[in-house]
Design a protein around this motif. Structure first.
Motif, PDB file in Angstrom:
ATOM      1  N   ASP A  10       0.872  -1.169   0.000  1.00  0.00           N
ATOM      2  CA  ASP A  10       0.000   0.000   0.000  1.00  0.00           C
ATOM      3  C   ASP A  10       0.910   1.221   0.000  1.00  0.00           C
ATOM      4  OD1 ASP A  10      -2.077   1.771   0.189  1.00  0.00           O
ATOM      5  OD2 ASP A  10      -2.444   1.431   2.328  1.00  0.00           O
ATOM      6  N   GLY A  11       1.322   1.649  -1.189  1.00  0.00           N
ATOM      7  CA  GLY A  11       2.311   2.706  -1.308  1.00  0.00           C
ATOM      8  C   GLY A  11       1.713   4.092  -1.241  1.00  0.00           C
ATOM      9  N   ILE A  12       2.580   5.093  -1.257  1.00  0.00           N
ATOM     10  CA  ILE A  12       2.156   6.485  -1.283  1.00  0.00           C
ATOM     11  C   ILE A  12       1.775   6.849  -2.710  1.00  0.00           C
ATOM     12  CG2 ILE A  12       2.850   8.880  -0.881  1.00  0.00           C
ATOM     13  CD1 ILE A  12       4.822   7.829   1.209  1.00  0.00           C
ATOM     14  N   ILE A  30       0.028  -1.947 -10.826  1.00  0.00           N
ATOM     15  CA  ILE A  30      -0.060  -0.706 -10.061  1.00  0.00           C
ATOM     16  C   ILE A  30      -1.481  -0.193 -10.183  1.00  0.00           C
ATOM     17  CG2 ILE A  30       0.579   1.745 -10.045  1.00  0.00           C
ATOM     18  CD1 ILE A  30       3.422   0.955 -10.652  1.00  0.00           C
ATOM     19  N   GLU A  31      -2.037   0.269  -9.068  1.00  0.00           N
ATOM     20  CA  GLU A  31      -3.373   0.868  -9.080  1.00  0.00           C
ATOM     21  C   GLU A  31      -3.294   2.248  -8.446  1.00  0.00           C
ATOM     22  OE1 GLU A  31      -7.543  -1.058  -8.448  1.00  0.00           O
ATOM     23  OE2 GLU A  31      -6.760  -0.537  -6.461  1.00  0.00           O
ATOM     24  N   ASN A 107     -10.817  -3.434  -5.440  1.00  0.00           N
ATOM     25  CA  ASN A 107      -9.518  -2.797  -5.635  1.00  0.00           C
ATOM     26  C   ASN A 107      -8.451  -3.852  -5.914  1.00  0.00           C
ATOM     27  OD1 ASN A 107      -8.953  -3.953  -3.153  1.00  0.00           O
ATOM     28  ND2 ASN A 107      -9.009  -2.019  -2.011  1.00  0.00           N
ATOM     29  N   LEU A 108      -7.215  -3.402  -6.069  1.00  0.00           N
ATOM     30  CA  LEU A 108      -6.128  -4.313  -6.435  1.00  0.00           C
ATOM     31  C   LEU A 108      -5.945  -5.417  -5.408  1.00  0.00           C
ATOM     32  CD1 LEU A 108      -3.737  -5.084  -8.246  1.00  0.00           C
ATOM     33  CD2 LEU A 108      -2.346  -3.402  -7.012  1.00  0.00           C
ATOM     34  N   LEU A 109      -5.972  -5.068  -4.134  1.00  0.00           N
ATOM     35  CA  LEU A 109      -5.791  -6.082  -3.095  1.00  0.00           C
ATOM     36  C   LEU A 109      -6.902  -7.119  -3.151  1.00  0.00           C
ATOM     37  CD1 LEU A 109      -4.310  -7.203  -0.674  1.00  0.00           C
ATOM     38  CD2 LEU A 109      -5.558  -5.583   0.773  1.00  0.00           C
ATOM     39  N   ALA A 110      -8.141  -6.682  -3.350  1.00  0.00           N
ATOM     40  CA  ALA A 110      -9.256  -7.626  -3.427  1.00  0.00           C
ATOM     41  C   ALA A 110      -9.115  -8.531  -4.643  1.00  0.00           C
ATOM     42  CB  ALA A 110     -10.579  -6.864  -3.473  1.00  0.00           C
ATOM     43  N   ARG A 111      -8.644  -7.977  -5.762  1.00  0.00           N
ATOM     44  CA  ARG A 111      -8.530  -8.779  -6.984  1.00  0.00           C
ATOM     45  C   ARG A 111      -7.453  -9.848  -6.847  1.00  0.00           C
ATOM     46  NH1 ARG A 111      -8.682  -3.672  -9.398  1.00  0.00           N
ATOM     47  NH2 ARG A 111      -6.570  -3.864 -10.220  1.00  0.00           N
ATOM     48  N   ILE A 112      -6.298  -9.504  -6.273  1.00  0.00           N
ATOM     49  CA  ILE A 112      -5.249 -10.519  -6.163  1.00  0.00           C
ATOM     50  C   ILE A 112      -5.619 -11.547  -5.092  1.00  0.00           C
ATOM     51  CG2 ILE A 112      -3.470  -8.965  -7.027  1.00  0.00           C
ATOM     52  CD1 ILE A 112      -2.422  -8.665  -4.176  1.00  0.00           C
ATOM     53  N   THR A 113      -6.328 -11.126  -4.055  1.00  0.00           N
ATOM     54  CA  THR A 113      -6.781 -12.070  -3.036  1.00  0.00           C
ATOM     55  C   THR A 113      -7.746 -13.075  -3.631  1.00  0.00           C
ATOM     56  OG1 THR A 113      -6.488 -10.402  -1.296  1.00  0.00           O
ATOM     57  CG2 THR A 113      -7.903 -12.284  -0.787  1.00  0.00           C
ATOM     58  N   ALA A 114      -8.589 -12.597  -4.560  1.00  0.00           N
ATOM     59  CA  ALA A 114      -9.585 -13.469  -5.184  1.00  0.00           C
ATOM     60  C   ALA A 114      -8.959 -14.531  -6.081  1.00  0.00           C
ATOM     61  CB  ALA A 114     -10.574 -12.633  -5.982  1.00  0.00           C
ATOM     62  N   THR A 121       1.601  -8.976   2.494  1.00  0.00           N
ATOM     63  CA  THR A 121       1.641  -7.519   2.498  1.00  0.00           C
ATOM     64  C   THR A 121       2.985  -7.052   3.047  1.00  0.00           C
ATOM     65  OG1 THR A 121      -0.752  -7.360   2.801  1.00  0.00           O
ATOM     66  CG2 THR A 121       0.555  -5.421   3.365  1.00  0.00           C
ATOM     67  N   LEU A 122       3.664  -6.196   2.297  1.00  0.00           N
ATOM     68  CA  LEU A 122       4.990  -5.723   2.670  1.00  0.00           C
ATOM     69  C   LEU A 122       4.909  -4.413   3.443  1.00  0.00           C
ATOM     70  CD1 LEU A 122       6.966  -6.392  -0.635  1.00  0.00           C
ATOM     71  CD2 LEU A 122       6.743  -7.863   1.374  1.00  0.00           C
TER      72      LEU A 122
END
Length: 310
Positions: A10-12, A30-31, A107-114, A121-122
């Motif tokens: 979860d970057g800036i 990247i999102e 979002n991106l996290l939900a898509r890769i989790t799916a 998570t780093l």
């Protein structure tokens, strides 16, 4: 760790994810925040025959003219393709009418989790596994289009019509073409490239050789996609779903912003005991001035205010 896994940050100014297998990046994503995501269902009004304006003011092109709906009528729209940046203008998001309940797309996290693949998570204070896997090299590929493979290189060029791959290298042309086909398939997945894709292979002779090149694409590029055969001039066209912008399209749309986010990622990882003075290029400094929320977030995360030199 499992054989394949996702790394997520979860970057800036952006979220990042990479699919890792055998210590190499298979997919990099990247999102950016605030974008209208695929799967979003929202209230809108029909403002042109195939154009809906959401209550938030964003515009979505519809896949077809809604039958029996007059201009100005309230409708509900589901986003099926995000806006695609292009030089000079952007392709609007695309959608279709629906009766579904309004909701925000994943979002991106939900898509890769799916995907069912494990996600790690780093954190900035942890070892930089993303960089160790080759994150900066993938960003360079996306920004500059140079992709090396054994015995040759690809030049990747996004255009409004299609993404083009040009093959260059040494040695027997049949071997070069097959190796290039594998490299193209991997690059398409790594950079999330969809839509129309053109590949200019070396002009190999013989039907069997051209079929071998096509078979290499089929073996290394996951469905769904369609393709032509390799013609006598060495050209193949591939068509894939295009739900969102590829990594090259996303980064090249605003080079200064992409460079600024990359710089903030590095600064965030500087140890608290290290010097707090950083040198920024003019465009990166100007971009940071235009995004004070990014600097505020950096200060919040690191606990100190950086000093920048031009």
């Amino acid at each position: 760790m499992p054989e394949a896994y996702w790394l997520y940050e979860d970057g800036i100014g952006e979220a990042r994810a990479t699919l890792i297998d055998d210590d190499r990046i298979l997919a990099a994503r990247i999102e950016l925040p605030g974008r209208l995501r695929v799967g979003t269902v929202a209230r809108a009004r029909l403002t042109e025959f195939q154009l809906a304006t959401l209550d938030t003011g964003e515009q979505v092109m519809l896949d077809r003219r809604p039958p029996g709906v007059t201009l100005g009528s309230a409708i509900t729209v589901e986003v099926v393709r995000e806006a695609i940046p292009e030089p000079g203008r952007a392709k609007r998001a695309r959608g279709r009418m629906t009766d579904a309940t309004p909701a925000t797309g994943p979002n991106l996290l939900a898509r890769i989790t799916a995907t069912g693949v494990p996600v790690r998570t780093l954190r900035a204070h942890e070892p930089d596994l993303l960089e160790q896997a080759g994150w900066s090299e993938v960003l360079d590929e996306a920004l500059f289009g140079e992709i090396a493979f054994a015995g040759g290189a690809l030049r990747m060029s996004p255009t409004p019509a299609m993404t083009l791959f040009d093959v260059d290298g040494d040695g027997p042309l049949d071997v070069l073409a097959e190796r290039a086909a594998v490299a193209v398939a991997h690059a398409i997945r790594r950079h999330g490239i969809g839509g129309s894709i053109g590949v200019d292979f070396p002009s190999v002779t013989g039907k069997a050789t051209r079929q071998a090149v096509a078979a290499a694409i089929d073996a290394h590029l996951a469905l769904p996609f369609e393709r032509t055969a390799v013609n006598g001039f060495g050209f193949m066209q591939i068509v894939r779903p295009r739900p969102r912008a590829s990594l090259p399209e996303l980064l090249r749309d605003d080079l200064a912003a992409a460079s600024t986010r990359a710089a903030l990622r590095q600064i965030e990882r500087v140890p608290a005991t290290a010097p707090n003075r950083h040198r920024l290029s003019g465009p990166v400094g100007a971009c940071l001035d235009a995004h004070p929320d990014w600097l505020d977030e950096l200060v919040r995360r690191t606990g100190r205010t950086p000093i920048f030199n031009a």
